[in-house]
Write a protein that holds these residues in place. Structure first.
Motif, PDB file in Angstrom:
ATOM      1  N   ARG A   7      50.311  33.203  29.461  1.00 55.33           N
ATOM      2  CA  ARG A   7      50.304  34.626  29.815  1.00 55.33           C
ATOM      3  C   ARG A   7      49.443  35.398  28.851  1.00 55.33           C
ATOM      4  O   ARG A   7      49.435  35.152  27.665  1.00 55.33           O
ATOM      5  CB  ARG A   7      51.712  35.182  29.814  1.00 55.33           C
ATOM      6  N   ARG A   8      48.745  36.376  29.353  1.00 57.99           N
ATOM      7  CA  ARG A   8      47.753  37.090  28.589  1.00 57.99           C
ATOM      8  C   ARG A   8      48.328  38.245  27.770  1.00 57.99           C
ATOM      9  O   ARG A   8      47.648  38.824  26.982  1.00 57.99           O
ATOM     10  CB  ARG A   8      46.696  37.627  29.553  1.00 57.99           C
ATOM     11  N   ARG A   9      49.522  38.637  27.892  1.00 57.79           N
ATOM     12  CA  ARG A   9      49.979  39.874  27.255  1.00 57.79           C
ATOM     13  C   ARG A   9      49.820  39.802  25.751  1.00 57.79           C
ATOM     14  O   ARG A   9      50.548  39.112  25.067  1.00 57.79           O
ATOM     15  CB  ARG A   9      51.424  40.154  27.625  1.00 57.79           C
ATOM     16  N   VAL A  10      48.847  40.483  25.276  1.00 54.84           N
ATOM     17  CA  VAL A  10      48.577  40.604  23.845  1.00 54.84           C
ATOM     18  C   VAL A  10      48.569  42.089  23.529  1.00 54.84           C
ATOM     19  O   VAL A  10      48.467  42.924  24.426  1.00 54.84           O
ATOM     20  CB  VAL A  10      47.206  39.974  23.466  1.00 54.84           C
ATOM     21  N   PHE A  28      35.066  40.186  30.804  1.00 55.85           N
ATOM     22  CA  PHE A  28      35.021  38.788  30.390  1.00 55.85           C
ATOM     23  C   PHE A  28      36.339  38.090  30.714  1.00 55.85           C
ATOM     24  O   PHE A  28      36.355  36.957  31.203  1.00 55.85           O
ATOM     25  CB  PHE A  28      34.712  38.686  28.896  1.00 55.85           C
ATOM     26  N   GLU A  29      37.460  38.759  30.455  1.00 56.02           N
ATOM     27  CA  GLU A  29      38.773  38.192  30.781  1.00 56.02           C
ATOM     28  C   GLU A  29      38.902  37.934  32.279  1.00 56.02           C
ATOM     29  O   GLU A  29      39.438  36.905  32.693  1.00 56.02           O
ATOM     30  CB  GLU A  29      39.898  39.122  30.324  1.00 56.02           C
ATOM     31  N   GLN A  56      47.464  42.763  34.818  1.00 52.71           N
ATOM     32  CA  GLN A  56      47.419  43.348  33.475  1.00 52.71           C
ATOM     33  C   GLN A  56      46.007  43.802  33.130  1.00 52.71           C
ATOM     34  O   GLN A  56      45.819  44.877  32.557  1.00 52.71           O
ATOM     35  CB  GLN A  56      47.924  42.357  32.433  1.00 52.71           C
ATOM     36  N   ILE A  57      45.018  43.007  33.494  1.00 50.97           N
ATOM     37  CA  ILE A  57      43.628  43.399  33.242  1.00 50.97           C
ATOM     38  C   ILE A  57      43.313  44.692  33.989  1.00 50.97           C
ATOM     39  O   ILE A  57      42.722  45.616  33.433  1.00 50.97           O
ATOM     40  CB  ILE A  57      42.655  42.273  33.647  1.00 50.97           C
ATOM     41  N   SER A  58      43.735  44.775  35.253  1.00 50.34           N
ATOM     42  CA  SER A  58      43.447  45.983  36.032  1.00 50.34           C
ATOM     43  C   SER A  58      44.160  47.197  35.447  1.00 50.34           C
ATOM     44  O   SER A  58      43.592  48.289  35.395  1.00 50.34           O
ATOM     45  CB  SER A  58      43.804  45.782  37.503  1.00 50.34           C
ATOM     46  N   ALA A  59      45.390  47.018  34.967  1.00 52.28           N
ATOM     47  CA  ALA A  59      46.114  48.134  34.345  1.00 52.28           C
ATOM     48  C   ALA A  59      45.405  48.582  33.067  1.00 52.28           C
ATOM     49  O   ALA A  59      45.292  49.786  32.804  1.00 52.28           O
ATOM     50  CB  ALA A  59      47.551  47.723  34.041  1.00 52.28           C
ATOM     51  N   ASP A  60      44.914  47.628  32.287  1.00 51.49           N
ATOM     52  CA  ASP A  60      44.187  47.968  31.058  1.00 51.49           C
ATOM     53  C   ASP A  60      42.894  48.720  31.360  1.00 51.49           C
ATOM     54  O   ASP A  60      42.554  49.684  30.681  1.00 51.49           O
ATOM     55  CB  ASP A  60      43.881  46.708  30.252  1.00 51.49           C
ATOM     56  N   VAL A  61      42.178  48.278  32.391  1.00 52.74           N
ATOM     57  CA  VAL A  61      40.927  48.953  32.754  1.00 52.74           C
ATOM     58  C   VAL A  61      41.220  50.371  33.250  1.00 52.74           C
ATOM     59  O   VAL A  61      40.526  51.318  32.877  1.00 52.74           O
ATOM     60  CB  VAL A  61      40.135  48.136  33.805  1.00 52.74           C
ATOM     61  N   ARG A  62      42.268  50.531  34.066  1.00 46.68           N
ATOM     62  CA  ARG A  62      42.645  51.875  34.522  1.00 46.68           C
ATOM     63  C   ARG A  62      42.959  52.776  33.336  1.00 46.68           C
ATOM     64  O   ARG A  62      42.557  53.946  33.309  1.00 46.68           O
ATOM     65  CB  ARG A  62      43.853  51.810  35.462  1.00 46.68           C
ATOM     66  N   ALA A  63      43.659  52.257  32.344  1.00 43.78           N
ATOM     67  CA  ALA A  63      44.000  53.047  31.160  1.00 43.78           C
ATOM     68  C   ALA A  63      42.738  53.463  30.414  1.00 43.78           C
ATOM     69  O   ALA A  63      42.649  54.611  29.942  1.00 43.78           O
ATOM     70  CB  ALA A  63      44.932  52.262  30.243  1.00 43.78           C
TER      71      ALA A  63
END
Length: 69
Positions: A7-10, A28-29, A56-63
């Motif tokens: 899992r990627r959650r870092v 890249f992720e 999670q990547i999409s949520a991070d990009v939205r943020a």
């Protein structure tokens, strides 16, 4: 349920990265996840992990785009 090591959650990226750098890192992720999609998921857990990673990547990009991080 214990978190899988795949899992990627870092923790979120440090503030010294610019928004454009953050989006490049997330791109890249996303490419890494796309490479994983070349092989079929052998279990529901693996499939769920891939889904979690993309969400999670999409949520991070939205943020980043909305200026919340």
């Amino acid at each position: 349920m214990a978190a899988s090591p795949l899992r990627r959650r870092v923790p979120s990226l440090p503030q010294h990265f610019s928004p454009s750098d953050r989006i490049r890192i997330h791109a890249f992720e996303l490419l890494e996840v796309a490479d994983m999609m070349d092989s079929p998921a052998l279990s529901i857990d693996v499939s769920d992990q891939r889904i979690d990673m993309v969400e999670q990547i999409s949520a991070d990009v939205r943020a980043v785009v909305r200026g919340r991080c």
